[in-house]
Design an enzyme around this catalytic site. Sequence first.
Site, short mmCIF file in Angstrom:
data_model
loop_
_atom_site.label_atom_id
_atom_site.label_comp_id
_atom_site.label_asym_id
_atom_site.label_seq_id
_atom_site.Cartn_x
_atom_site.Cartn_y
_atom_site.Cartn_z
N GLU A 1 5.74 -10.76 6.69
CA GLU A 1 4.81 -11.75 6.16
C GLU A 1 4.56 -11.51 4.68
OE1 GLU A 1 0.34 -10.12 7.13
OE2 GLU A 1 1.49 -10.94 8.78
N GLY B 1 0.80 -1.21 0.00
CA GLY B 1 0.00 0.00 0.00
C GLY B 1 0.83 1.26 0.00
N ALA B 2 0.13 2.38 0.06
CA ALA B 2 0.77 3.68 -0.11
C ALA B 2 1.69 4.04 1.05
CB ALA B 2 -0.30 4.76 -0.27
N ILE B 3 1.30 3.76 2.29
CA ILE B 3 2.13 4.15 3.44
C ILE B 3 3.44 3.37 3.48
CG2 ILE B 3 2.26 4.16 5.96
CD1 ILE B 3 -0.66 5.04 6.01
#
Length: 425
Positions: free
Chosen positions: A230, A209-211
Amino acid sequence: MRVTTAEQALSILQDNDTIWCQSMAATPYFLLHALATVALSRRNLTLLQLHTEHSEVLCAPELSGHLRQRAFFVGSSTRQAVQCGLADYVPIFLSEIPKLFRSGEQPLDAVLIQVSPPDKHGYCSLGISVEATRAALQMAKRVIAWINPLMPRTHGDSFVHLSRFDRYVEHSAPLPQHLPVPLDAITQQIGQHVASLIRDGDCLQLGIGAIPDATLACLGQHQHLGIHTEMFSDGVLPLIQTGVINNQRKRKHRGKIVTTFAMGSQALYDYVDDNPEVVFLDVEYTNDTAVIRQNPQVVAINSALQVDLSGQVCADSLGTKIYSGVGGQMDFVRGASLSEGGRAIIALPATAAGGTVSRISSVLAPGAGVVTTRAHVNYIVTEYGIAQLRGKSLTERAKALIDIAAPAFQERLAQQAWDDWRLKV
């Protein structure tokens, strides 16, 4: 036994079978599309899974009474079905799913997998997603495989011999991809704050994702970073290419990236293909806190949907509506906290719904699931700053969290801290 169609491969399924489905970007969707047809001639099939891709066809109303999905992690393909009561959600730590299978607590009649073609010794690879499928293969009575020439051959716990397959079908089809998205100003600011907590030699756990991508984009001047996670995605590739990530400070699997699945672009899949520097291991191992803590300076970077003023982290639901799952957040929050010099970070935007809702709230929404407890929480990060909560009192926590909430909500949160908690901030 080789067959020519997916329907023929699935013909060995019987009424009342419980089936495990390999998940994430390795979802055997070619088999699942056929399952939607085959299931109509069966009764009471149960499909166990994590997040699956291209599986919306299994949510069809006509499958009621024939097949019901049972998700250990809810994704876009199953979210509406779960929220409408047409599928089931099982809250569980990701590390404990293999234990369910190996202990016999969750019996398995069959497993559906997507694998690479066999090598000269007859071994196929589970490719980009091992997760709990390794355990399922050990315990299931029957194995149905889709051999896809486009599946990367990966190292670690991924290998399964052709002789293990009761039925297999060969078919070439592209793997699901999750391409990086452009980073907006809020995400970039969160990434910069998270990156400020990263030190040379840290061993990172992060997601997709973006973060995570915004954080990784800020680490170009770091040295000797490692990965034990993971899952990982494309954001790590530039840092591997420049040598920032070299895994040389790790005590466990030095020199190697450790993961249990990967999801991203074709460039990512090409990178892991037959790459001995990346090992895909059983999630019972990768997410074991006793394993995670053996690496020094583990930094766990995870996300949340809502955080209350005491530090409770909701990450799997919007109130009573299940959105995702428990996953491996607590596995790594605890593992990082026990690691020598480790840190656990929860990063999230300060608001939702176009800025009209504060994700930092006085109390969690009714029914919201506490994934990381207030006793386990360490750092909370928004675009407005960093709140370090470990060892802090409720009053100190509330003040620190209000300071990183969106300014438009801070005055109200301060009043609610007194009204709800009797905390004077």
